[in-house]
Enzyme design. Structure first.
Site, PDB file in Angstrom:
ATOM      1  N   LEU A   4       0.800  -1.223   0.000  1.00 12.22           N
ATOM      2  CA  LEU A   4       0.000   0.000   0.000  1.00 12.22           C
ATOM      3  C   LEU A   4       0.836   1.279   0.000  1.00 12.22           C
ATOM      4  O   LEU A   4       0.306   2.370   0.201  1.00 12.22           O
ATOM      5  CB  LEU A   4      -0.964  -0.014   1.199  1.00 12.22           C
ATOM      6  CG  LEU A   4      -1.937  -1.202   1.205  1.00 12.22           C
ATOM      7  CD1 LEU A   4      -2.796  -1.178   2.457  1.00 12.22           C
ATOM      8  CD2 LEU A   4      -2.800  -1.230  -0.045  1.00 12.22           C
ATOM      9  N   CYS A   5       2.134   1.154  -0.252  1.00 12.68           N
ATOM     10  CA  CYS A   5       2.995   2.342  -0.347  1.00 12.68           C
ATOM     11  C   CYS A   5       2.801   3.041  -1.683  1.00 12.68           C
ATOM     12  O   CYS A   5       2.644   2.394  -2.711  1.00 12.68           O
ATOM     13  CB  CYS A   5       4.464   1.958  -0.210  1.00 12.68           C
ATOM     14  SG  CYS A   5       4.995   1.721   1.465  1.00 12.68           S
ATOM     15  N   HIS A   6       2.861   4.361  -1.635  1.00 15.28           N
ATOM     16  CA  HIS A   6       2.778   5.155  -2.859  1.00 15.28           C
ATOM     17  C   HIS A   6       4.147   5.224  -3.531  1.00 15.28           C
ATOM     18  O   HIS A   6       5.161   5.378  -2.839  1.00 15.28           O
ATOM     19  CB  HIS A   6       2.338   6.585  -2.542  1.00 15.28           C
ATOM     20  CG  HIS A   6       0.931   6.674  -2.049  1.00 15.28           C
ATOM     21  ND1 HIS A   6       0.597   6.448  -0.741  1.00 15.28           N
ATOM     22  CD2 HIS A   6      -0.221   6.958  -2.697  1.00 15.28           C
ATOM     23  CE1 HIS A   6      -0.710   6.594  -0.593  1.00 15.28           C
ATOM     24  NE2 HIS A   6      -1.234   6.901  -1.758  1.00 15.28           N
ATOM     25  N   MET A  53       8.999   4.518   4.968  1.00 16.93           N
ATOM     26  CA  MET A  53       9.143   3.145   4.489  1.00 16.93           C
ATOM     27  C   MET A  53      10.347   3.005   3.566  1.00 16.93           C
ATOM     28  O   MET A  53      11.032   1.980   3.575  1.00 16.93           O
ATOM     29  CB  MET A  53       7.871   2.675   3.793  1.00 16.93           C
ATOM     30  CG  MET A  53       6.658   2.594   4.720  1.00 16.93           C
ATOM     31  SD  MET A  53       6.956   1.686   6.257  1.00 16.93           S
ATOM     32  CE  MET A  53       7.340   0.072   5.625  1.00 16.93           C
ATOM     33  N   GLU A  54      10.635   4.031   2.786  1.00 18.61           N
ATOM     34  CA  GLU A  54      11.801   3.985   1.897  1.00 18.61           C
ATOM     35  C   GLU A  54      13.099   3.934   2.703  1.00 18.61           C
ATOM     36  O   GLU A  54      14.022   3.177   2.377  1.00 18.61           O
ATOM     37  CB  GLU A  54      11.784   5.194   0.957  1.00 18.61           C
ATOM     38  CG  GLU A  54      10.746   5.109  -0.138  1.00 18.61           C
ATOM     39  CD  GLU A  54       9.300   5.349   0.293  1.00 18.61           C
ATOM     40  OE1 GLU A  54       8.400   5.134  -0.537  1.00 18.61           O
ATOM     41  OE2 GLU A  54       9.046   5.736   1.450  1.00 18.61           O
ATOM     42  N   ASP A 112      24.454 -11.340   2.928  1.00 15.87           N
ATOM     43  CA  ASP A 112      24.635 -12.209   1.759  1.00 15.87           C
ATOM     44  C   ASP A 112      26.080 -12.190   1.264  1.00 15.87           C
ATOM     45  O   ASP A 112      26.637 -13.228   0.918  1.00 15.87           O
ATOM     46  CB  ASP A 112      23.690 -11.793   0.633  1.00 15.87           C
ATOM     47  CG  ASP A 112      23.824 -12.692  -0.578  1.00 15.87           C
ATOM     48  OD1 ASP A 112      23.692 -13.929  -0.417  1.00 15.87           O
ATOM     49  OD2 ASP A 112      24.074 -12.171  -1.681  1.00 15.87           O
TER      50      ASP A 112
END
Length: 162
Positions: free
Chosen positions: A80-82, A118-119, A133
């Site tokens: 739901l992130c823009h 969120m970014e 990794d």
């Protein structure tokens, strides 16, 4: 919550279903978010990364680039992130002999209708995963820890500082 349709949650519609928030009426403002996290490892793994003696090559450079790329892909990863026009993404991996390991910090800036928390969090998370990794051939017991939002500025909800 007994009846989601009667809630004030912005990501829930009147039927109780997930929805993307409509930000079309919001005025774009300058927004910044800073997130942090860390990766803990053995002293031997830390020393090998510091001197560049790892099987997969440039661990820190690759992790930094992965964090930047991840911030740009956040809307594709979080349902739901823009999608946002990002003006600046900075990812830093700071050696910390006390862990031993690395402190990871990401700063993301935009001028948009919604924030970039969120970014910034995605950048830190993917940078940490990439560092893992790249160094897992040396050590599989590394620990990714304490990913969190440090601050966010701009927007209707105001500023936040942890």
């Amino acid at each position: 919550m007994s009846n989601p349709s009667q809630s004030n949650l912005s990501h829930i519609n009147s039927q109780g279903e997930a929805q993307m928030v409509d930000v079309s009426q919001k005025t774009p403002t300058h927004r910044q978010a800073i997130a942090a996290g860390q990766i803990r490892m053995s002293q031997a793994t830390f020393a090998a990364i510091q001197v560049g003696n790892t099987p997969k090559g440039d661990v820190l450079g690759t992790a930094k680039l992965a964090g930047i790329m991840a911030a740009k892909q956040t809307a594709n990863l979080i349902p739901l992130c823009h999608p946002l026009p990002l003006q600046k993404i900075e990812v830093n991996l700071i050696p910390d002999e006390n862990l031993p390991g690395y402190q990871i910090r990401a700063t993301v800036i935009t001028k948009a209708e919604t924030g970039v928390e969120m970014e910034a969090l995605t950048a830190v998370s993917v940078a940490a995963l990439t560092l893992y990794d790249m160094a897992k051939a040396l050590e599989k017991s590394m620990q990714i820890e304490n990913i969190r939002l440090l601050s966010k500025t701009g927007g209707k909800s105001g500023d936040y500082f942890a």
